[in-house]
Design an enzyme around this catalytic site. Sequence first.
Site, PDB file in Angstrom:
ATOM      1  N   CYS A 126      36.297  51.874  64.254  1.00  0.00           N
ATOM      2  CA  CYS A 126      36.153  50.817  62.979  1.00  0.00           C
ATOM      3  C   CYS A 126      36.558  50.852  62.113  1.00  0.00           C
ATOM      4  CB  CYS A 126      35.887  48.999  63.904  1.00  0.00           C
ATOM      5  SG  CYS A 126      33.582  50.135  63.332  1.00  0.00           S
ATOM      6  N   ARG A 131      31.499  54.695  65.745  1.00  0.00           N
ATOM      7  CA  ARG A 131      30.735  53.708  66.539  1.00  0.00           C
ATOM      8  C   ARG A 131      30.775  54.151  68.000  1.00  0.00           C
ATOM      9  NH1 ARG A 131      31.670  47.795  64.699  1.00  0.00           N
ATOM     10  NH2 ARG A 131      29.313  47.400  66.023  1.00  0.00           N
ATOM     11  N   ARG A 408      37.000  35.656  61.347  1.00  0.00           N
ATOM     12  CA  ARG A 408      36.391  36.620  63.055  1.00  0.00           C
ATOM     13  C   ARG A 408      34.826  35.757  62.936  1.00  0.00           C
ATOM     14  NH1 ARG A 408      37.115  42.236  63.656  1.00  0.00           N
ATOM     15  NH2 ARG A 408      35.650  41.447  65.490  1.00  0.00           N
TER      16      ARG A 408
HETATM   17  C1  EPZ Z   1      25.963  45.377  66.176  1.00  0.00           C
HETATM   18  O1  EPZ Z   1      26.688  45.730  66.749  1.00  0.00           O
HETATM   19  C2  EPZ Z   1      26.631  43.981  65.251  1.00  0.00           C
HETATM   20  N1  EPZ Z   1      27.825  43.732  66.227  1.00  0.00           N
HETATM   21  C3  EPZ Z   1      27.149  44.457  63.864  1.00  0.00           C
HETATM   22  O2  EPZ Z   1      27.767  43.117  64.191  1.00  0.00           O
HETATM   23  C4  EPZ Z   1      25.686  44.931  63.780  1.00  0.00           C
HETATM   24  O3  EPZ Z   1      26.096  45.311  62.422  1.00  0.00           O
HETATM   25  C5  EPZ Z   1      24.833  45.951  64.069  1.00  0.00           C
HETATM   26  O4  EPZ Z   1      24.823  45.266  65.682  1.00  0.00           O
HETATM   27  C6  EPZ Z   1      23.486  47.038  63.638  1.00  0.00           C
HETATM   28  O5  EPZ Z   1      23.183  45.295  64.095  1.00  0.00           O
HETATM   29  C7  EPZ Z   1      26.917  42.790  67.119  1.00  0.00           C
HETATM   30  O6  EPZ Z   1      26.686  41.695  67.254  1.00  0.00           O
HETATM   31  C8  EPZ Z   1      28.723  41.920  67.856  1.00  0.00           C
HETATM   32  P1  EPZ Z   1      24.780  48.868  67.361  1.00  0.00           P
HETATM   33  P2  EPZ Z   1      26.769  47.245  67.289  1.00  0.00           P
HETATM   34  O7  EPZ Z   1      25.105  49.492  68.616  1.00  0.00           O
HETATM   35  O8  EPZ Z   1      25.654  47.109  68.844  1.00  0.00           O
HETATM   36  C9  EPZ Z   1      25.165  54.128  66.251  1.00  0.00           C
HETATM   37  C10 EPZ Z   1      29.068  42.349  62.269  1.00  0.00           C
HETATM   38  O9  EPZ Z   1      29.835  42.281  60.900  1.00  0.00           O
HETATM   39  N2  EPZ Z   1      25.392  53.777  67.990  1.00  0.00           N
HETATM   40  O10 EPZ Z   1      23.397  48.841  67.012  1.00  0.00           O
HETATM   41  O11 EPZ Z   1      27.761  47.681  67.537  1.00  0.00           O
HETATM   42  C11 EPZ Z   1      26.467  52.914  65.798  1.00  0.00           C
HETATM   43  O12 EPZ Z   1      26.934  53.802  65.546  1.00  0.00           O
HETATM   44  C12 EPZ Z   1      29.343  43.578  63.464  1.00  0.00           C
HETATM   45  O13 EPZ Z   1      29.031  41.464  62.750  1.00  0.00           O
HETATM   46  C13 EPZ Z   1      25.792  55.197  68.537  1.00  0.00           C
HETATM   47  O14 EPZ Z   1      25.105  56.435  67.767  1.00  0.00           O
HETATM   48  O15 EPZ Z   1      25.565  47.962  66.674  1.00  0.00           O
HETATM   49  C14 EPZ Z   1      25.900  52.967  64.605  1.00  0.00           C
HETATM   50  O16 EPZ Z   1      25.372  53.862  63.933  1.00  0.00           O
HETATM   51  C15 EPZ Z   1      29.474  44.815  62.665  1.00  0.00           C
HETATM   52  N3  EPZ Z   1      25.819  55.201  70.040  1.00  0.00           N
HETATM   53  C16 EPZ Z   1      24.103  53.038  65.795  1.00  0.00           C
HETATM   54  O17 EPZ Z   1      23.894  53.206  66.439  1.00  0.00           O
HETATM   55  C17 EPZ Z   1      25.976  54.048  70.203  1.00  0.00           C
HETATM   56  O18 EPZ Z   1      26.398  54.314  71.955  1.00  0.00           O
HETATM   57  C18 EPZ Z   1      23.473  51.103  65.499  1.00  0.00           C
HETATM   58  O19 EPZ Z   1      24.425  50.191  66.652  1.00  0.00           O
HETATM   59  C19 EPZ Z   1      25.481  53.148  70.230  1.00  0.00           C
HETATM   60  C20 EPZ Z   1      25.885  52.754  68.749  1.00  0.00           C
END
Ligand code: EPZ
Length: 431
Positions: A126, A131, A408
């Site tokens: 995205c 991600r 959104r």
């Molecule tokens: C949640 O996304 C939020 N989305 C995001 O908000 C927010 O930015 C993010 O948490 C961090 O706070 C929702 O709650 C719907 P993560 P999420 O898993 O859960 C890496 C907005 O603007 N990772 O905490 O998808 C990932 O790439 C959105 O409202 C892996 O490497 O985020 C990132 O670098 C955007 N492997 C870090 O962890 C995985 O399997 C944190 O991502 C999963 C994640």
Amino acid sequence: MDRIRIVGGSPLNGIIPISGAKNAALPLMIASLLTPETLTLENVPRLADVNQLNRILGNHGVDYRLEGKRVGDSPYAGQTIHLDAKTIVDTTAPYELVSRMRASFWVIAPLLARMGEAKVSLPGGCAIGTRPVDLLLMVLEKLGANIEIEGGYVLADAKKGLVGGEIDFAKVTVGGTHTALMAASLAKGHTLIKNAACEPEVKDLADCLVKMGAKISGAGTSTIEIEGVTSLHGARHDVLPDRIEAGTYACAVAMTGGDVLLAGARADLLPLALDVLRQTGAQIDETAQGLRVSRKGGKIRPVDVTTAPFPGFPTDLQAQFMALMSGADGTSRITETIFENRFMHVQELARLGARIKLEGDVAIVEGRPKLKGAPVMATDLRASVSLVIAALAAEGETIVHRVYHLDRGFEQLEEKLQACGATVERLREPA
Ligand code: EPZ
């Protein structure tokens, strides 16, 4: 496509009601798949992502009922929705639906926990980075699922049911922790989650699961323990207020000046961000009605920030804070540590006159005394609203294109800003 026209330069004064949190509402809605009884959610925001998730849940067999308005309801009152997953008719979440909203991948956990199988499309990349979902799949494997990837789909299988286990996240992940909470609630035996995300939305999901009969302790800290139960029941739960929406409007007031009550906003949900905003020169007071944010004259002071998991500075406020810093009296450094490509707003802020240099994961922002309106393009949700903030403070007219990103995640954005004296209007695409 609709556009938003903003004529900047006026301070914001008035009251902005804070909606229920998108990022709490989405996992809570997904949790409805865990029970054949009705889950009632109150204070659900009216957002495109909520509607999209309803369509996705409907595809699995969830009935959705929205309560109508009641006499005397404020136009800003959140919605009450009833979600009823009495019978799950389909355990597949197809590409066409999952690709539109990443969080919908999380349906894999309740489908697997309740039905012993799930086939969910990989969400893909995205605008804010690659991600991956490796940590989410790790969770399911630790709880005994067999995972295969075929044709762009994750095929998850646990015909004999999930079993508790130990999950130690190498990286803090909100979605990974939601997945673990939902899957472990219906797994057999005890689950220990280490290095869990402490975000308030994780605690909100856990609180709701507990109301549904789950046995969870420690949510909101980095160690969570879950004792699996054989079934969950219906419940009623209030979605917590949106800390990112509150932080966004706080950045806006800190930039334009003025005095706004963020009704319903809670200081405990934004610990570091409020301190940072105070350092920039904004005044923030906690009141019984919410947070009162003001800045009366004086220059915006530059402050360095680094994004981090809760209680650190949220990545979801990084773009908005960068808008504020582009009007500061001096240079600030903003370091993004959560997502590797979350600087799409930089080029668009530059169109308004911001001076920002990127060095890897650091943005060096040289504040300018005045930004000037221009046509700009929204790229993702938080980037888009950073353009709105900068435009509110800029001289002259800004047109923000591709505003569907804003829809959104920001409920009634124009109305809320108009009520505080801003010149903001939606230019609708003729039907
Ligand atoms: C949640 O996304 C939020 N989305 C995001 O908000 C927010 O930015 C993010 O948490 C961090 O706070 C929702 O709650 C719907 P993560 P999420 O898993 O859960 C890496 C907005 O603007 N990772 O905490 O998808 C990932 O790439 C959105 O409202 C892996 O490497 O985020 C990132 O670098 C955007 N492997 C870090 O962890 C995985 O399997 C944190 O991502 C999963 C994640």
